[in-house]
Scaffold this motif. Structure first.
Motif, PDB file in Angstrom:
ATOM      1  N   LEU A  78       0.814  -1.209   0.000  1.00  0.00           N
ATOM      2  CA  LEU A  78       0.000   0.000   0.000  1.00  0.00           C
ATOM      3  C   LEU A  78       0.855   1.269   0.000  1.00  0.00           C
ATOM      4  O   LEU A  78       0.571   2.216  -0.728  1.00  0.00           O
ATOM      5  N   VAL A  79       1.905   1.286   0.810  1.00  0.00           N
ATOM      6  CA  VAL A  79       2.708   2.505   0.946  1.00  0.00           C
ATOM      7  C   VAL A  79       3.767   2.598  -0.144  1.00  0.00           C
ATOM      8  O   VAL A  79       3.895   3.631  -0.808  1.00  0.00           O
ATOM      9  N   SER A  80       4.534   1.542  -0.344  1.00  0.00           N
ATOM     10  CA  SER A  80       5.668   1.608  -1.271  1.00  0.00           C
ATOM     11  C   SER A  80       5.267   1.477  -2.737  1.00  0.00           C
ATOM     12  O   SER A  80       5.821   2.153  -3.594  1.00  0.00           O
ATOM     13  N   VAL A  81       4.309   0.602  -3.022  1.00  0.00           N
ATOM     14  CA  VAL A  81       3.937   0.371  -4.420  1.00  0.00           C
ATOM     15  C   VAL A  81       2.789   1.279  -4.848  1.00  0.00           C
ATOM     16  O   VAL A  81       2.857   1.957  -5.865  1.00  0.00           O
ATOM     17  N   GLU A  82       1.723   1.301  -4.056  1.00  0.00           N
ATOM     18  CA  GLU A  82       0.544   2.084  -4.415  1.00  0.00           C
ATOM     19  C   GLU A  82       0.686   3.562  -4.083  1.00  0.00           C
ATOM     20  O   GLU A  82      -0.075   4.380  -4.576  1.00  0.00           O
ATOM     21  N   GLY A  83       1.625   3.913  -3.231  1.00  0.00           N
ATOM     22  CA  GLY A  83       1.887   5.316  -2.926  1.00  0.00           C
ATOM     23  C   GLY A  83       0.926   5.948  -1.933  1.00  0.00           C
ATOM     24  O   GLY A  83       0.811   7.169  -1.882  1.00  0.00           O
ATOM     25  N   LEU A  84       0.240   5.144  -1.124  1.00  0.00           N
ATOM     26  CA  LEU A  84      -0.652   5.701  -0.116  1.00  0.00           C
ATOM     27  C   LEU A  84       0.160   6.330   1.010  1.00  0.00           C
ATOM     28  O   LEU A  84       1.270   5.875   1.318  1.00  0.00           O
ATOM     29  N   SER A  85      -0.398   7.368   1.606  1.00  0.00           N
ATOM     30  CA  SER A  85       0.243   7.959   2.773  1.00  0.00           C
ATOM     31  C   SER A  85       0.008   7.042   3.967  1.00  0.00           C
ATOM     32  O   SER A  85      -0.810   6.114   3.912  1.00  0.00           O
ATOM     33  N   TYR A  86       0.707   7.312   5.072  1.00  0.00           N
ATOM     34  CA  TYR A  86       0.516   6.489   6.265  1.00  0.00           C
ATOM     35  C   TYR A  86      -0.933   6.579   6.745  1.00  0.00           C
ATOM     36  O   TYR A  86      -1.518   5.579   7.149  1.00  0.00           O
ATOM     37  N   GLU A  87      -1.496   7.771   6.707  1.00  0.00           N
ATOM     38  CA  GLU A  87      -2.889   7.953   7.135  1.00  0.00           C
ATOM     39  C   GLU A  87      -3.843   7.166   6.257  1.00  0.00           C
ATOM     40  O   GLU A  87      -4.769   6.515   6.752  1.00  0.00           O
ATOM     41  N   GLU A  88      -3.652   7.242   4.949  1.00  0.00           N
ATOM     42  CA  GLU A  88      -4.528   6.523   4.023  1.00  0.00           C
ATOM     43  C   GLU A  88      -4.407   5.013   4.222  1.00  0.00           C
ATOM     44  O   GLU A  88      -5.412   4.289   4.180  1.00  0.00           O
ATOM     45  N   ALA A  89      -3.195   4.520   4.450  1.00  0.00           N
ATOM     46  CA  ALA A  89      -2.999   3.090   4.692  1.00  0.00           C
ATOM     47  C   ALA A  89      -3.658   2.681   6.008  1.00  0.00           C
ATOM     48  O   ALA A  89      -4.271   1.608   6.094  1.00  0.00           O
ATOM     49  N   ALA A  90      -3.547   3.523   7.038  1.00  0.00           N
ATOM     50  CA  ALA A  90      -4.189   3.229   8.331  1.00  0.00           C
ATOM     51  C   ALA A  90      -5.699   3.161   8.154  1.00  0.00           C
ATOM     52  O   ALA A  90      -6.353   2.260   8.710  1.00  0.00           O
ATOM     53  N   ASP A  91      -6.275   4.095   7.401  1.00  0.00           N
ATOM     54  CA  ASP A  91      -7.717   4.075   7.151  1.00  0.00           C
ATOM     55  C   ASP A  91      -8.127   2.843   6.354  1.00  0.00           C
ATOM     56  O   ASP A  91      -9.155   2.225   6.631  1.00  0.00           O
ATOM     57  N   ALA A  92      -7.323   2.492   5.339  1.00  0.00           N
ATOM     58  CA  ALA A  92      -7.658   1.344   4.487  1.00  0.00           C
ATOM     59  C   ALA A  92      -7.657   0.041   5.268  1.00  0.00           C
ATOM     60  O   ALA A  92      -8.496  -0.835   5.032  1.00  0.00           O
ATOM     61  N   LEU A  93      -6.741  -0.097   6.215  1.00  0.00           N
ATOM     62  CA  LEU A  93      -6.643  -1.347   6.977  1.00  0.00           C
ATOM     63  C   LEU A  93      -7.352  -1.285   8.327  1.00  0.00           C
ATOM     64  O   LEU A  93      -7.444  -2.297   9.028  1.00  0.00           O
ATOM     65  N   GLY A  94      -7.827  -0.098   8.711  1.00  0.00           N
ATOM     66  CA  GLY A  94      -8.542   0.049   9.983  1.00  0.00           C
ATOM     67  C   GLY A  94      -7.645  -0.137  11.193  1.00  0.00           C
ATOM     68  O   GLY A  94      -8.066  -0.749  12.178  1.00  0.00           O
ATOM     69  N   ILE A  95      -6.411   0.371  11.120  1.00  0.00           N
ATOM     70  CA  ILE A  95      -5.479   0.261  12.244  1.00  0.00           C
ATOM     71  C   ILE A  95      -4.932   1.654  12.555  1.00  0.00           C
ATOM     72  O   ILE A  95      -4.974   2.551  11.709  1.00  0.00           O
ATOM     73  N   PRO A  96      -4.406   1.870  13.768  1.00  0.00           N
ATOM     74  CA  PRO A  96      -3.841   3.175  14.115  1.00  0.00           C
ATOM     75  C   PRO A  96      -2.592   3.491  13.289  1.00  0.00           C
ATOM     76  O   PRO A  96      -1.875   2.591  12.838  1.00  0.00           O
ATOM     77  N   ILE A  97      -2.312   4.779  13.103  1.00  0.00           N
ATOM     78  CA  ILE A  97      -1.168   5.204  12.298  1.00  0.00           C
ATOM     79  C   ILE A  97       0.158   4.761  12.923  1.00  0.00           C
ATOM     80  O   ILE A  97       1.113   4.447  12.211  1.00  0.00           O
TER      81      ILE A  97
END
Length: 174
Positions: free
Chosen positions: A121-140
């Motif tokens: 999500l972060v390295s390949v898709e380029g999501l920010s940490y916040e966006e990745a946290a929201d996508a997976l439902g976990i804290p930043i």
């Protein structure tokens, strides 16, 4: 001294010009080409010669500048050739590059699924940490921690370390 010069003046200096050109190029045909281009430029720019300038020195100066220009042109040409030749090599990766890529992908698959998901999500898709946290439902903070551990584990695997289990911090007690 007169600005104009005659064919006889040039004929008289021709052996010296050829000798100087040969000392620069170290090749007979290149030296002849250099003398010719020097004389062409001298004839075309005859009006630019200073009144008090020695004809021989002026011709040597033209020749030397022609030589330097040719050297620069050759370096640029060689650089362009190397650039385009390198581009062809990049189209077909070496066997070593293919093996390293396959090994890295294999090592990536050895990581725990939580770390793989975040790295993708972060390295390949380029999501920010916040966006990745929201996508997976976990804290930043968990995102940053898993990414750190995932990158560290992947680096270790690529350097030849043994695979890390899903829960490396748990110990088995008897």
């Amino acid at each position: 001294m007169n600005k104009d010069f005659t064919d006889d003046d040039l004929r008289e200096l021709l052996p010296r010009l050829r000798r100087f050109a040969f000392s620069l190029t170290r090749h007979e045909n290149s030296a002849d080409d250099l003398v010719q281009s020097c004389l062409e430029r001298a004839l075309a720019r005859q009006d630019r010669r200073r009144e008090d300038a020695d004809l021989r020195a002026w011709l040597f100066q033209i020749m030397y500048r022609q030589f330097l220009d040719g050297q620069r042109r050759a370096k640029r040409y060689a650089g362009l050739l190397a650039f385009f030749a390198g581009a062809e090599e990049e189209l077909a990766p070496s066997a070593e590059d293919v093996a390293l890529s396959r090994s890295a992908l294999e090592n990536f698959s050895k990581l725990p699924s939580e770390q793989r998901a975040l790295l993708l999500l972060v390295s390949v898709e380029g999501l920010s940490y916040e966006e990745a946290a929201d996508a997976l439902g976990i804290p930043i903070g968990t995102v940053m921690s898993r990414l750190f551990r995932g990158r560290k584990a992947l680096r270790a695997l690529n350097d030849g370390a043994p695979a890390i289990t899903d829960h490396p911090n748990l110990r088995i007690l008897k």
